[in-house]
Scaffold this motif. Structure first.
Motif, short mmCIF file in Angstrom:
data_model
loop_
_atom_site.label_atom_id
_atom_site.label_comp_id
_atom_site.label_asym_id
_atom_site.label_seq_id
_atom_site.Cartn_x
_atom_site.Cartn_y
_atom_site.Cartn_z
N ALA A 1 -9.35 8.56 -13.06
CA ALA A 1 -10.60 8.28 -13.77
C ALA A 1 -11.19 6.93 -13.37
O ALA A 1 -12.41 6.80 -13.19
CB ALA A 1 -10.37 8.32 -15.28
N VAL B 1 -15.21 6.57 -12.52
CA VAL B 1 -16.10 6.27 -13.65
C VAL B 1 -17.36 5.55 -13.21
O VAL B 1 -18.48 5.92 -13.60
CB VAL B 1 -15.35 5.45 -14.73
N ASN C 1 -9.35 9.20 -23.56
CA ASN C 1 -9.91 9.78 -22.34
C ASN C 1 -10.87 10.92 -22.66
O ASN C 1 -11.70 11.31 -21.82
CB ASN C 1 -8.79 10.30 -21.43
N PHE D 1 -14.61 10.25 -21.98
CA PHE D 1 -15.19 10.55 -20.66
C PHE D 1 -15.56 12.03 -20.56
O PHE D 1 -16.58 12.39 -19.96
CB PHE D 1 -14.20 10.18 -19.55
N LEU D 2 -14.70 12.87 -21.14
CA LEU D 2 -14.97 14.30 -21.13
C LEU D 2 -16.28 14.59 -21.87
O LEU D 2 -17.12 15.40 -21.40
CB LEU D 2 -13.81 15.05 -21.78
N SER E 1 -13.34 14.94 -7.65
CA SER E 1 -14.54 14.96 -8.51
C SER E 1 -15.67 15.73 -7.84
O SER E 1 -16.46 16.41 -8.51
CB SER E 1 -14.99 13.53 -8.83
N TYR F 1 -18.07 16.63 -12.17
CA TYR F 1 -17.61 15.61 -13.12
C TYR F 1 -17.02 16.19 -14.42
O TYR F 1 -15.97 15.73 -14.88
CB TYR F 1 -18.74 14.63 -13.44
N PHE G 1 -12.99 15.40 -15.41
CA PHE G 1 -12.48 14.63 -16.56
C PHE G 1 -11.60 15.48 -17.46
O PHE G 1 -10.73 14.95 -18.16
CB PHE G 1 -13.64 13.99 -17.32
N VAL H 1 -8.37 15.05 -15.82
CA VAL H 1 -7.84 13.73 -16.16
C VAL H 1 -7.09 13.79 -17.49
O VAL H 1 -5.99 13.23 -17.63
CB VAL H 1 -8.98 12.69 -16.22
N CYS H 2 -7.66 14.48 -18.47
CA CYS H 2 -7.00 14.59 -19.78
C CYS H 2 -5.66 15.33 -19.68
O CYS H 2 -4.67 14.95 -20.31
CB CYS H 2 -7.91 15.30 -20.78
#
Length: 732
Positions: A554, A558, A621, A624-625, A695, A700, A704, A707-708
């Motif tokens: 992330a 970002v 996080n 961001f999602l 990404s 995007y 994300f 990422v989680c």
């Protein structure tokens, strides 16, 4: 005919004489040659022996192996360490001779006793199979030696001592000759039995009892203790302070002569034993005029103590300065290259590679321990970073700016990673253990302030600078020149502000600089062996590498996500808005979270706070999602989401740093902490290198979500981390 015959006869006689003469000369030469090469080494005359001679062996050094029988034999016979003898712990002990007594074994390492150093060259080493100790919730627990094993060691030692005429004061343990890094053969080794066998010195118990009464009435001060320990033979600092180095020496003495209590503190019994052992003439220890537990210092030492400034004088600025080069390499570089038209995949790949110096810094971090002081390395690297930032500003105006600026960023990264090694060690030397947790909050706060001043404000102001200069290269050149000025000014301030801890000494200084290159190399690799021999190190390394798996991806994306236009899935922010939302508001809340986390750990201890703080790192996080799926246009909504994420991360990351300190703790804490942060950097670098492509592939929103999901290993591994009950808790 007659004339011819006569002439021929004369020639024949003359030739005969010449040939005879030449033959005699050749024979003589041959005989002389035989005489010169006929020397036989087996015929050396040994009937006469000089009186002025003795054995090269002066010391007998005793160790425990800290391994079981089979591993001990394997390591001592196949690896870079060795000993002359190994005594097994079997029911019927065996003694293995692994190195001839006439040869040097590698068992003592960096060592000294009295005026002797590098004792490998003048000692015989006996390794005793014993697993050493284990760490328990109640503290370190040592293991005893079987009776029959000690009988065998005493028998072997008596034979060696007799043959080499080794003096009783030179029969020692590894902890005696290297008290700063070794504890073997440990407190359960029966030194008194060795004294009863006539192998070592032992203080007369009646004299000790009498002297103890004197010292109970008036305890000697630290200056006296240090002087006496050095007189007895230990390498002891003469600082007038009961610093950790002095306590280590006292502990070694206590494990040898008073193993029932070896806490490293000065007490009447320890002082009495030392007085009796060193007694040549009546000694007059200086009186201890302070309250119980206080330390006395001479007037000169008191004057010098003004240099030991409170942490608030230097911790904030050291943390601030240490953050700037990392921000430049890992944050500003992404915005810089985005403004200069470099692709997302190239930005994430090459800027992630800038993590490499932090990954491989353990390869040179032991040199920070071996050469010079931590304070020296801190100030030197700060100067180098300042000069490199100025060079970075110049590189942006070159035709090959991308690769030239990357080369300068690599130099900044190498200097910064070395600075981190020295600074991390300096924090642990300059702050008491009970202060470290609370000052982690201060360090975190000023690290985040550096993010605002060194990252947020330049990004925020770059739009205005661009309007003035007309091009991004000139804009960022001005930014880096200002940062260079700030760093050089702070480096000069640190020449005055940084304290000079008594424990801040290089290994070479501790050992009088009388060590060979081979000893230094062996100590270098011993640092790594000691680290990878730590209990549960595999779980610890997995935790370090995988805990930040989600964040590592992330973090590199970002800034690109926020700057990319909305039709590409980004938020379409300008440099100004990005700097305000992420580097000002976000970092502000990150700072608050860090301060709260440090305070809570110092109040309740790491063990109680571990799970809440680890959850706080990962769960935000989801912010961001939300931003990726909703793409809100309101800067206030974007800033609020970032505030939640950054506060949680700052709050929980304090616990992660404390776990690293816990893993690294020990005599080689500086190098071992560097190893921990090196693995941490590897866990950030490798996933980050491919985050740009991921990404782009996922888009995007799905990126994300990925990422989680990557936070799950961090939760699982946290369950395996074992923390002492009061670790990190500030004492009352």
């Amino acid at each position: 005919m007659i004339n011819t015959s006569t002439s021929s006869t004369q020639f024949s006689k003359s030739s005969t004489r010449s040939i005879l003469l030449m033959s005699m000369l050749a024979l003589s030469s041959l005989l002389s040659g035989c005489v010169s090469t006929g020397f036989n080494l087996n015929q050396i005359d040994t009937r006469i022996s000089a009186k002025a001679q003795e054995s090269r062996v002066r010391f007998l050094i005793l160790h425990y192996t800290a391994l079981d029988h089979d591993k001990s034999l394997k390591v001592l016979s196949e690896q870079a360490v060795s000993a002359h003898y190994l005594v097994s712990n079997e029911e019927k002990p065996r003694a293995y001779q692994l190195v001839d007594e006439n040869k040097m074994a590698y068992h003592a390492g960096l060592s000294s006793w009295k005026s002797y150093t590098a004792l490998n060259a003048s000692s015989i080493g006996i390794e005793i199979v014993n697993t050493g100790f284990e760490e328990t919730p109640e503290g370190r627990r040592y293991f005893a030696f079987p009776q029959q094993q000690i009988d065998a060691v005493i028998m072997l030692a008596k034979d060696i001592v007799a043959r080499h005429q080794i003096k009783p004061e030179f029969v020692l343990g590894h902890s005696d000759i290297a008290p700063q890094r070794k504890s073997d053969p440990g407190p359960y080794f029966p030194w008194k039995r060795f004294a009863e066998a006539g192998l070592i010195l032992w203080p007369d118990e009646q004299q000790v009892a009498q002297q103890k009464l004197v010292f109970e009435a008036q305890l000697p001060d630290v200056v006296w203790m240090q002087k006496k320990l050095a007189e007895f033979g230990y390498a002891t600092p003469q600082t007038g302070k009961l610093d950790q180095e002095t306590k280590n020496v006292i502990t070694a003495f206590q494990m040898r002569y008073r193993p029932t209590l070896f806490d490293g503190n000065i007490d009447a019994e320890t002082a009495a034993m030392l007085e009796v052992l060193t007694r040549k003439a009546p000694a007059s220890p200086a009186p201890n005029k302070t309250n119980a537990g206080d330390e006395t210092m001479s007037a000169a030492q008191s004057l010098n103590s003004t240099n030991q400034r409170h942490g608030l004088w230097w911790v904030p600025t050291l943390a601030f300065l240490g953050a700037i080069p990392f921000i430049v390499a890992q944050s500003l570089s992404s915005v810089l290259y985005k403004n200069l038209g470099v692709s997302n995949s190239e930005i994430t790949f090459y800027t992630s590679l800038l993590y490499l110096p932090w990954v491989i810094k353990p390869l040179w971090s032991p040199l920070v321990d071996i050469f010079k002081t931590k304070r020296f390395w801190v100030i030197l690297t700060q100067m180098v970073i300042g000069a490199s930032l100025f060079a970075l500003s110049l590189s942006l105006h070159t035709s090959h700016f991308f690769f030239i600026s990357l080369a300068v960023l690599w130099l900044i990264a190498f200097a910064s990673s070395t600075h981190d090694v020295a600074a991390d060690g300096f924090y642990m030397l300059g702050l008491a253990s009970s202060e470290r947790a609370s000052f982690i909050g201060v360090r975190s706060m000023f690290y985040r302030i550096a993010n605002i001043i060194g990252g947020g404000i330049p990004t925020l102001a770059s739009d205005s600078l661009f309007a003035y200069t007309g091009n991004w290269a000139s804009t960022w050149a001005i930014v880096f020149q200002v940062l260079a000025f700030i760093l050089i000014a702070l480096a000069l301030y640190h020449l005055w502000a940084l304290p000079k801890p008594a424990d801040d000494k290089s290994i070479l200084e501790v050992h009088g600089k009388q060590v060979s290159v081979a000893e230094v190399v062996r100590e270098f690799f011993a640092t790594f062996r000691a680290f990878f021999s730590k209990k549960d190190i595999g779980i610890a390394l997995a935790f370090i590498l995988l805990f930040r798996l989600g964040e590592s991806q992330a973090l590199k994306v970002v800034s690109l996500f926020m700057l990319d236009p909305r039709d590409k899935g980004g938020l379409g922010l300008s440099n100004h808005d990005f700097g305000l939302a992420y580097s000002i508001v976000g970092i502000g809340f990150l700072t608050l979270g860090g301060l709260l986390g440090g305070w809570l750990i110092s109040r309740f201890g790491l063990r109680k706070m571990l799970w809440p703080m680890m959850a706080a790192v990962h769960l935000p996080n989801l912010a961001f999602l939300f931003l990726a799926y909703a793409q809100p246009e309101s800067l206030m909504v974007i800033s609020a989401a970032l505030a939640v994420e950054q506060f949680g991360y700052g709050f929980g990351f304090t616990a992660f740093l404390m776990v690293l300190m816990m893993i690294a703790d020990g005599p080689l804490k500086t190098s071992h902490y560097a190893l921990c942060t090196g693995f941490m950097a590897a866990g950030m670098m490798i996933p980050g290198m491919f985050s740009g492509k991921l990404s782009t592939f996922f888009g995007y929103p799905h990126f994300f979500l990925w990422v989680c999901l990557c936070t799950i290993p961090g939760f699982l591994l946290t369950a395996w981390i074992k923390v002492d009950t009061d670790y990190g808790k500030k004492s009352a």
